[in-house]
Design a protein around this motif. Structure first.
Motif, mmCIF file in Angstrom:
data_model
loop_
_atom_site.group_PDB
_atom_site.id
_atom_site.type_symbol
_atom_site.label_atom_id
_atom_site.label_comp_id
_atom_site.label_asym_id
_atom_site.label_seq_id
_atom_site.Cartn_x
_atom_site.Cartn_y
_atom_site.Cartn_z
ATOM 1 N N GLY A 290 0.821 -1.206 0.000
ATOM 2 C CA GLY A 290 0.000 0.000 0.000
ATOM 3 C C GLY A 290 0.856 1.257 0.000
ATOM 4 N N PHE A 291 1.911 1.255 0.797
ATOM 5 C CA PHE A 291 2.816 2.398 0.843
ATOM 6 C C PHE A 291 3.605 2.536 -0.460
ATOM 7 C CE2 PHE A 291 7.155 3.940 1.590
ATOM 8 C CZ PHE A 291 6.892 5.223 2.027
ATOM 9 N N LEU A 292 4.142 1.421 -0.937
ATOM 10 C CA LEU A 292 5.019 1.464 -2.103
ATOM 11 C C LEU A 292 4.293 1.727 -3.416
ATOM 12 C CD1 LEU A 292 7.442 -1.468 -1.286
ATOM 13 C CD2 LEU A 292 7.940 0.971 -1.233
ATOM 14 N N PHE A 293 3.090 1.150 -3.591
ATOM 15 C CA PHE A 293 2.481 1.171 -4.917
ATOM 16 C C PHE A 293 1.095 1.812 -4.996
ATOM 17 C CE2 PHE A 293 5.205 -2.648 -4.643
ATOM 18 C CZ PHE A 293 6.183 -2.233 -5.526
ATOM 19 N N VAL A 294 0.397 1.943 -3.859
ATOM 20 C CA VAL A 294 -0.987 2.411 -3.933
ATOM 21 C C VAL A 294 -1.125 3.822 -3.375
ATOM 22 C CG1 VAL A 294 -3.364 1.933 -3.270
ATOM 23 C CG2 VAL A 294 -1.817 0.042 -3.774
ATOM 24 N N ALA A 295 -0.980 3.963 -2.070
ATOM 25 C CA ALA A 295 -1.281 5.236 -1.417
ATOM 26 C C ALA A 295 -0.055 6.095 -1.160
ATOM 27 C CB ALA A 295 -2.002 4.983 -0.102
ATOM 28 N N GLY A 296 1.090 5.477 -0.992
ATOM 29 C CA GLY A 296 2.284 6.246 -0.644
ATOM 30 C C GLY A 296 2.226 6.716 0.793
ATOM 31 N N ASP A 297 2.932 7.780 1.060
ATOM 32 C CA ASP A 297 3.008 8.338 2.402
ATOM 33 C C ASP A 297 1.682 9.019 2.743
ATOM 34 O OD1 ASP A 297 3.709 9.811 4.715
ATOM 35 O OD2 ASP A 297 5.778 9.887 4.051
ATOM 36 N N PRO A 298 1.169 8.820 3.969
ATOM 37 C CA PRO A 298 -0.096 9.460 4.337
ATOM 38 C C PRO A 298 0.002 10.982 4.443
ATOM 39 C CG PRO A 298 0.814 8.295 6.217
ATOM 40 C CD PRO A 298 1.672 7.961 5.039
#
Length: 186
Positions: free
Chosen positions: A173-181
């Motif tokens: 999720g961090f790497l490919f979808v949403a990134g950093d919140p």
């Protein structure tokens, strides 16, 4: 930022091929860097930490070229680039002097005392504006203290926070979808 990320990969590839015997070592090193969360994250946003790896690798290339050519000018140019890394990323305030000392130690057989002294002097002169600012502005280290995971010491709670934060960098999720919140990182 993406161009800096690619430049870092190419610089690491050439450095690996230059320093390590197997021809695939540079490709392996740059391949591993290409999939590290830190590199992926900072290579996709236009943020100053993206300059860190390319600048550091350029410093290494120049330093090693100076050693190979036995050129004092090129060695001191390498020391200048190492010293300038403190302005690329905040963590290099502490890491740049260590990095210079490691280079001086590793290549001590190839350096004269005059070259060592000049390299240290160049870096010290480059550090002076930062030291002056740090001493005059109390906010300089206030932010670092506020975000440092181990500001309250190394204990079970801070080690747990460190582990959670570190592992979060590997989540798809961090790497490919949403990134950093944090929205400014998108």
């Amino acid at each position: 930022a993406a161009l800096l990320g690619v430049a870092g990969l190419l610089l690491l590839w050439t450095l690996g091929n230059r320093l390590l015997p197997p021809r695939w070592a540079g490709a392996a090193a740059s391949g591993l860097m290409a999939v590290t969360p830190w590199h992926i994250h900072y290579s996709r946003i236009g943020w100053t930490p993206a300059t860190t790896i390319p600048v550091l690798l350029i410093a290494l290339h120049v330093w090693i070229a100076g050693i190979e050519r036995r050129s004092t000018r090129v060695i001191l140019l390498g020391a200048t680039v190492v010293g300038s890394t403190i302005y690329a990323y905040k963590a290099f305030d502490a890491l740049a002097p260590v990095w210079l000392l490691v280079l001086l130690f590793l290549y001590r057989r190839y350096l004269t005392r005059r070259q060592v002294g000049a390299a240290i002097l160049i870096c010290a002169l480059l550090f002076l504006p930062l030291v002056y600012t740090s001493l005059r502005d109390p906010l300089t280290h206030g932010r670092a203290r506020a975000i440092f995971t181990f500001a309250d010491g190394i204990n079970a709670r801070t080690l747990g926070v460190f582990a959670r934060n570190y592992l979060a960098h590997y989540s798809p999720g961090f790497l490919f979808v949403a990134g950093d919140p944090i929205v400014r990182h998108h």
